[in-house]
Motif scaffolding. Structure first.
Motif, PDB file in Angstrom:
ATOM      1  N   VAL A  19       0.829  -1.206   0.000  1.00 42.24           N
ATOM      2  CA  VAL A  19       0.000   0.000   0.000  1.00 42.24           C
ATOM      3  C   VAL A  19       0.864   1.257   0.000  1.00 42.24           C
ATOM      4  N   TYR A  20       1.949   1.219   0.792  1.00 36.01           N
ATOM      5  CA  TYR A  20       2.751   2.426   0.978  1.00 36.01           C
ATOM      6  C   TYR A  20       4.072   2.407   0.205  1.00 36.01           C
ATOM      7  N   ALA A  21       4.260   1.435  -0.674  1.00 35.49           N
ATOM      8  CA  ALA A  21       5.506   1.347  -1.441  1.00 35.49           C
ATOM      9  C   ALA A  21       5.732   2.619  -2.259  1.00 35.49           C
ATOM     10  N   GLN A  22       6.976   3.111  -2.221  1.00 32.18           N
ATOM     11  CA  GLN A  22       7.316   4.363  -2.897  1.00 32.18           C
ATOM     12  C   GLN A  22       7.991   4.148  -4.250  1.00 32.18           C
ATOM     13  N   ASN A  23       8.460   2.934  -4.496  1.00 32.76           N
ATOM     14  CA  ASN A  23       9.165   2.693  -5.753  1.00 32.76           C
ATOM     15  C   ASN A  23       9.063   1.220  -6.123  1.00 32.76           C
ATOM     16  N   GLY A  24       9.566   0.893  -7.306  1.00 31.52           N
ATOM     17  CA  GLY A  24       9.478  -0.465  -7.804  1.00 31.52           C
ATOM     18  C   GLY A  24      10.208  -1.471  -6.942  1.00 31.52           C
TER      19      GLY A  24
END
Length: 204
Positions: A19-24
């Motif tokens: 849900v909170y992932a900022q990048n690949g």
């Protein structure tokens, strides 16, 4: 080691990470955790991994426990209202999953009427259980159980599309229980609490 609870923790952490992932990179690592938790659950249940796909829908928000609401209802003779589930042919006190758009007390009153035909009103909360803290059969979800004392106000016993029948039972002669939904130890504790309104709500 509580492997089932470990699986649930890994699943929740991974879904939160997605849900909170900022990048690949973060997406990839958290997806690996999701896949590992699915493999763990499949190993515990001795089932193919694909059997658990429905428990891993793409997360849209922070994962939280599911809420089960149930009602202890006693008649004038102290007998307990119970419903026989068509799914497993076993008995439970009436209740089910909480519905969005309804308060817990609204849901439990609705469930009682739908499952048993008995109209009721909420008296008070008796207990809030963490299902993990009780010897229920393994289940993929993390569940909180809100147990209400309800007072019958009318209606007539009947079943419905997923309930075979509803009946009153003496505490000392309970029918075979659907232990995924309720345990004998919980029923006994709830009856004890119902008979002692001076006792506080039991919380895990």
């Amino acid at each position: 080691m509580d492997y089932l609870n470990t699986f649930k923790k890994i699943k929740a952490l991974a879904e939160t990470g997605l849900v909170y992932a900022q990048n690949g990179y973060e997406v990839e690592r958290n997806q690996e955790l999701v896949d590992l938790s699915k493999e763990l659950m499949a190993a515990i249940a001795n089932e193919p991994i694909k059997a658990f796909d429905t428990y891993y829908l793409p997360p849209k928000e922070y994962p939280t426990p599911k809420v089960d609401v149930r009602a202890l209802i006693l008649n004038e003779d102290g007998e307990i209202l119970m419903a026989k589930e068509k799914m497993d042919g076993l008995w439970s006190i009436p209740g089910g999953w909480a519905d969005i758009g309804h308060s817990p007390s609204e849901v439990v009153v609705k469930e009682v009427e739908e499952e048993t035909g008995i109209e009721a009103k909420v008296e008070r909360v008796l207990a809030i259980y963490d299902k993990r803290c009780h010897p229920h059969p393994p289940q993929p979800w993390y569940v909180y159980k809100i147990m209400f004392l309800c007072i019958p106000t009318g209606g007539k016993l009947r079943g419905n599309f997923d309930i075979d029948e509803a009946r009153w039972f003496n505490l000392n002669s309970l029918p075979p229980l659907s232990t995924d939904r309720i345990l004998e130890s919980q029923i006994k504790e709830l009856v004890h609490l119902a008979n002692h309104p001076e006792f506080p709500v039991v919380c895990d």
